[in-house]
Design an enzyme around this catalytic site. Structure first.
Site, short mmCIF file in Angstrom:
data_model
loop_
_atom_site.label_atom_id
_atom_site.label_comp_id
_atom_site.label_asym_id
_atom_site.label_seq_id
_atom_site.Cartn_x
_atom_site.Cartn_y
_atom_site.Cartn_z
N PRO A 23 0.75 -1.28 0.03
CA PRO A 23 0.13 0.08 0.01
C PRO A 23 0.84 1.20 0.31
O PRO A 23 1.60 1.69 0.83
CB PRO A 23 -0.84 0.16 1.36
CG PRO A 23 -0.54 -1.22 2.22
CD PRO A 23 0.66 -1.76 1.23
N GLU A 24 0.47 1.94 -1.02
CA GLU A 24 1.02 3.52 -0.80
C GLU A 24 -0.43 4.30 -0.81
O GLU A 24 -1.51 3.39 -0.52
CB GLU A 24 1.53 3.96 -2.01
CG GLU A 24 3.05 3.28 -2.11
CD GLU A 24 3.87 3.73 -3.12
OE1 GLU A 24 3.90 5.11 -3.35
OE2 GLU A 24 4.88 3.25 -3.65
N LYS B 210 -0.78 8.01 3.92
CA LYS B 210 -0.95 6.38 3.87
C LYS B 210 -1.46 5.79 5.34
O LYS B 210 -1.62 4.63 5.75
CB LYS B 210 0.51 5.64 3.99
CG LYS B 210 1.18 5.97 2.67
CD LYS B 210 2.96 5.31 2.84
CE LYS B 210 3.59 6.04 1.71
NZ LYS B 210 5.04 5.94 2.14
N ARG C 101 16.17 3.99 -0.13
CA ARG C 101 15.28 3.14 -0.84
C ARG C 101 15.99 2.79 -2.23
O ARG C 101 16.35 3.70 -2.80
CB ARG C 101 13.86 3.53 -1.17
CG ARG C 101 13.20 3.86 0.26
CD ARG C 101 12.94 2.88 1.16
NE ARG C 101 12.14 1.81 0.66
CZ ARG C 101 10.70 1.87 0.59
NH1 ARG C 101 10.13 2.87 1.35
NH2 ARG C 101 10.17 0.83 0.19
#
Length: 260
Positions: free
Chosen positions: A2-3, A59, A250
């Site tokens: 999920p974003e 989020k 990331r």
DNA sequence: CCGGATGTTCACCT
DNA sequence: GAGGTGAACATCCG
């Protein structure tokens, strides 16, 4: 998985539970309750209450009760929200759709038999009572060009790191950010504060376009770069070999020819 | 078998 | 203070 696009879908699913009386709350995994609060306190706060509003900041999913308290739900990388047996990701492009009952961490049972379930294989998400909403910046869907400019101004951090800083702008994750930077043709490693007015303008319109288009396509996994996120991936526009490097902690992919 | 994966938090460096 | 790195969480997938 999920974003913010996925969490938005979860919010819409959760909205169908508004007004129902909560019969019981099951904390299957006490570790899943965050904020240093006793799991029993969360159960007590929700028992016999109703959810009266569904909200989302980035989020973070927020469900307000008729008692004035708020249940906050974070989904980490593998969290899924399910209402009455229907997943909030049904209709979205997703990876594994496997359902293992062992992954159910938190369950709200309603009068009449329905239930709201948080499933999370990796346990990177969690629920929290009255989460501190002030720690989040404005939701990415509401960010205007000035707000974006302010979020980048004077920062020595890579622009990608700044975009993913949830206290500046809430909602952008790794995939959405790579895709919008690609769309804006801006190098993710660029110092955030070094972008000129024209680049900020491009970034802003790319951000809006990415959220709109990927939202329609079916989520953050439907980006233009998605299929090329591997070693030897190529730019969908010009065919150049994509650069792959850790930025802002990331794994980041970008086109070294077009994104400057 | 190994590396990497959508996220957040924290300790520890520079 | 700002930013970076690596670890932790637990599991799946290529």
């Amino acid at each position: 998985m999920p974003e913010m696009l996925e969490v938005e879908s979860y919010r819409q699913i959760a909205s169908r539970a508004l007004g129902r009386r909560i019969e019981a709350v099951e904390v299957r995994d006490p570790w899943f309750v965050k904020g240093g609060i006793d799991p029993d306190a969360v159960v007590a706060a929700l028992r016999r209450r109703r959810f009266v509003a569904d909200r989302r900041i980035g989020k973070l999913l927020l469900l307000d009760t008729d008692d004035g308290s708020t249940l906050g739900v974070r989904f980490g990388m593998t969290g899924v929200l399910e209402l009455d047996g229907v997943d909030g990701i049904d209709g979205l492009a997703y990876g594994s759709t496997r359902r293992d009952p062992a992954w159910e961490r938190f369950i709200v049972h309603f009068d009449g038999g329905g239930s709201l379930r948080v499933r999370d294989a990796r346990r990177l998400g969690g629920v929290e009572l009255d989460p501190d909403e002030s720690r989040l910046g404005p939701d990415a869907t509401t960010v205007d060009r000035t707000t974006l400019s302010d979020a980048l101004f004077g920062s020595a951090a890579p622009v990608k790191a700044r975009l993913m800083d949830q206290s500046r702008i809430a909602g952008l994750g790794n995939l959405l950010t790579d895709d919008l930077l690609w769309r804006a043709r801006i190098d993710p490693t660029r110092t955030a504060g070094s972008l000129d007015a024209g680049e900020v303008r491009r970034l802003h319109s790319a951000m809006r376009a990415t959220l709109r288009v990927l939202g329609r396509r079916g989520g953050s996994h439907t980006g233009d770069l998605q299929d090329q996120r591997h070693r030897d991936g190529h730019c969908p526009r010009c065919g150049s070999l994509l650069q792959r490097q850790s930025v802002g902690g990331r794994t980041t992919y970008w086109c070294p020819a077009e994104q400057i």
